[in-house]
Write an enzyme that holds these catalytic residues in place. Structure first.
Site, PDB file in Angstrom:
ATOM      1  CB  SER A   7      -0.906   0.014   1.227  1.00  0.00           C
ATOM      2  OG  SER A   7      -1.532   1.274   1.361  1.00  0.00           O
ATOM      3  CG  HIS A  30      -4.091  -1.473  -1.606  1.00  0.00           C
ATOM      4  ND1 HIS A  30      -5.166  -2.248  -1.987  1.00  0.00           N
ATOM      5  CD2 HIS A  30      -4.544  -0.680  -0.613  1.00  0.00           C
ATOM      6  CE1 HIS A  30      -6.209  -1.945  -1.238  1.00  0.00           C
ATOM      7  NE2 HIS A  30      -5.864  -0.982  -0.403  1.00  0.00           N
ATOM      8  CG  ASP A  32      -5.299   2.634   0.957  1.00  0.00           C
ATOM      9  OD1 ASP A  32      -6.266   1.862   0.893  1.00  0.00           O
ATOM     10  OD2 ASP A  32      -4.191   2.305   1.414  1.00  0.00           O
ATOM     11  CG  MET A  34      -8.450   7.395   2.563  1.00  0.00           C
ATOM     12  SD  MET A  34      -7.539   7.504   4.123  1.00  0.00           S
ATOM     13  CE  MET A  34      -6.530   6.026   4.028  1.00  0.00           C
ATOM     14  CG  PHE A 140      -6.350   7.302  10.352  1.00  0.00           C
ATOM     15  CD1 PHE A 140      -5.688   8.510  10.214  1.00  0.00           C
ATOM     16  CD2 PHE A 140      -7.697   7.317  10.675  1.00  0.00           C
ATOM     17  CE1 PHE A 140      -6.349   9.714  10.407  1.00  0.00           C
ATOM     18  CE2 PHE A 140      -8.367   8.515  10.870  1.00  0.00           C
ATOM     19  CZ  PHE A 140      -7.691   9.716  10.727  1.00  0.00           C
ATOM     20  N   GLY A 141      -3.492   4.500   8.211  1.00  0.00           N
ATOM     21  CA  GLY A 141      -2.539   3.408   8.171  1.00  0.00           C
ATOM     22  C   GLY A 141      -1.933   3.159   9.539  1.00  0.00           C
ATOM     23  N   GLY A 173      -5.165  -4.199   6.472  1.00  0.00           N
ATOM     24  CA  GLY A 173      -5.033  -3.589   7.782  1.00  0.00           C
ATOM     25  C   GLY A 173      -4.199  -4.408   8.744  1.00  0.00           C
ATOM     26  N   GLY A 174      -3.058  -3.872   9.126  1.00  0.00           N
ATOM     27  CA  GLY A 174      -2.237  -4.525  10.123  1.00  0.00           C
ATOM     28  C   GLY A 174      -1.529  -5.783   9.671  1.00  0.00           C
TER      29      GLY A 174
END
Length: 222
Positions: A7, A30, A32, A34, A140-141, A173-174
Site C-alpha cells: 500500500s 494498492h 488508497d 480517501m 488511517f494506516g 489492515g495490520g
C-alpha cells in the site's frame, strides 16, 4: 494463489515513484483513496494514481474509501486503475456498482468494514473479482490487526468453495510478518501491507518474506 499488495499509503510521498520501483516483485500496487467524508482522512486522488500508473506496469488495486463511489469510477479508470474496490457501506446497490466497473473494462471488488457482517453479501460474491475484508477501521494506516474479522474470511472461503467461484479474498489492515500467517490460514488470497513493506530496509525482500509466510500457512500454495 497468493498476492502481496504493498500500500503506497505507507510510502514516502516525496519519493513515491522511487518507492514503487522498490517493489517490482509485488503482485499488485494498492492505492488508497480517501475523501475525508466516508473516512475521516484525505489521501490520494486521480492525479497521484495517474503518476503511479506512469512509473509501473503493475496492476493497480484502487481502494475507494469514498462516498458515492460510482460517480468516480470513470475518473479512476482513466487514471489507470485496474480494479475498483468500493465499500458496501458507501453505496445503495453494490451489485450494480460492481457491474458498472465491469462495463468500464476493469475488475470490481467490494470491501466491508470490521463491524459489517458478511452474511448479507454472500449471495452476490460471484458478481465480483475480489472481496476485501477490512482488518482495521478504514481511514488511517499503521493500525493494529483485528483477528476477530477472520470469521468473515472463513465464511467467504466456505461460500466460494461451495459455489465453485473464482472470487479472491483480500484483507487490508495490520498485515505484517506476525499476522499474515493467521490470515492466510483463514483463507485470504490477497494481502495489503503498508508499513511492513515500505517501512523495511529492503521493501522487495519484505514482499518476498510476506509471500513465503503466507505460502507456508497455506501449505505451499503459490
Amino acid at each position: 494463489m497468493i498476492y502481496i499488495a504493498p500500500s503506497i499509503l505507507a510510502a514516502d510521498y516525496a519519493n513515491l515513484g522511487n518507492d514503487v520501483r522498490k517493489v517490482p516483485n509485488a503482485d499488485l500496487i494498492h492505492v488508497d483513496i480517501m475523501d475525508g467524508h466516508f473516512v475521516p482522512n484525505l489521501s490520494f486522488g486521480p492525479d497521484v494514481t495517474k503518476a503511479v500508473d506512469g512509473v509501473t506496469d503493475q496492476f493497480l488495486d484502487m481502494h475507494l474509501m469514498i462516498e458515492d463511489p460510482e460517480r468516480w469510477f470513470p475518473t479512476y479508470v482513466q487514471a489507470g486503475g485496474d480494479r475498483m474496490i468500493f465499500h458496501v457501506e458507501a453505496t445503495r446497490d453494490h451489485v450494480a456498482a460492481g457491474r458498472q466497473c465491469r462495463e468500464l473494462g476493469v475488475q470490481s471488488g467490494f470491501a466491508v468494514k470490521p463491524g459489517t457482517p458478511i452474511e448479507p453479501y454472500l449471495d452476490s460474491v460471484g458478481e465480483f473479482d475480489q472481496v476485501m475484508v477490512m482488518s482495521v477501521e478504514p481511514g488511517f494506516g499503521g493500525q493494529k490487526f483485528m483477528p476477530e474479522v477472520l470469521g468473515k474470511v472463513m465464511a467467504l472461503r466456505d461460500h466460494i468453495k461451495a459455489e465453485g467461484l473464482d472470487t479472491i479474498i483480500g484483507i487490508d489492515g495490520g498485515i505484517a510478518n506476525a499476522t499474515i500467517a493467521q490470515a492466510a490460514e483463514a483463507g485470504v488470497d490477497a494481502f495489503v501491507a503498508g508499513s511492513a513493506v515500505f517501512g523495511a530496509d529492503n521493501p522487495a525482500e519484505a514482499v518476498e518474506r510476506l509471500r513465503e509466510l503466507a505460502q507456508e500457512a497455506r501449505g505451499g500454495a503459490n
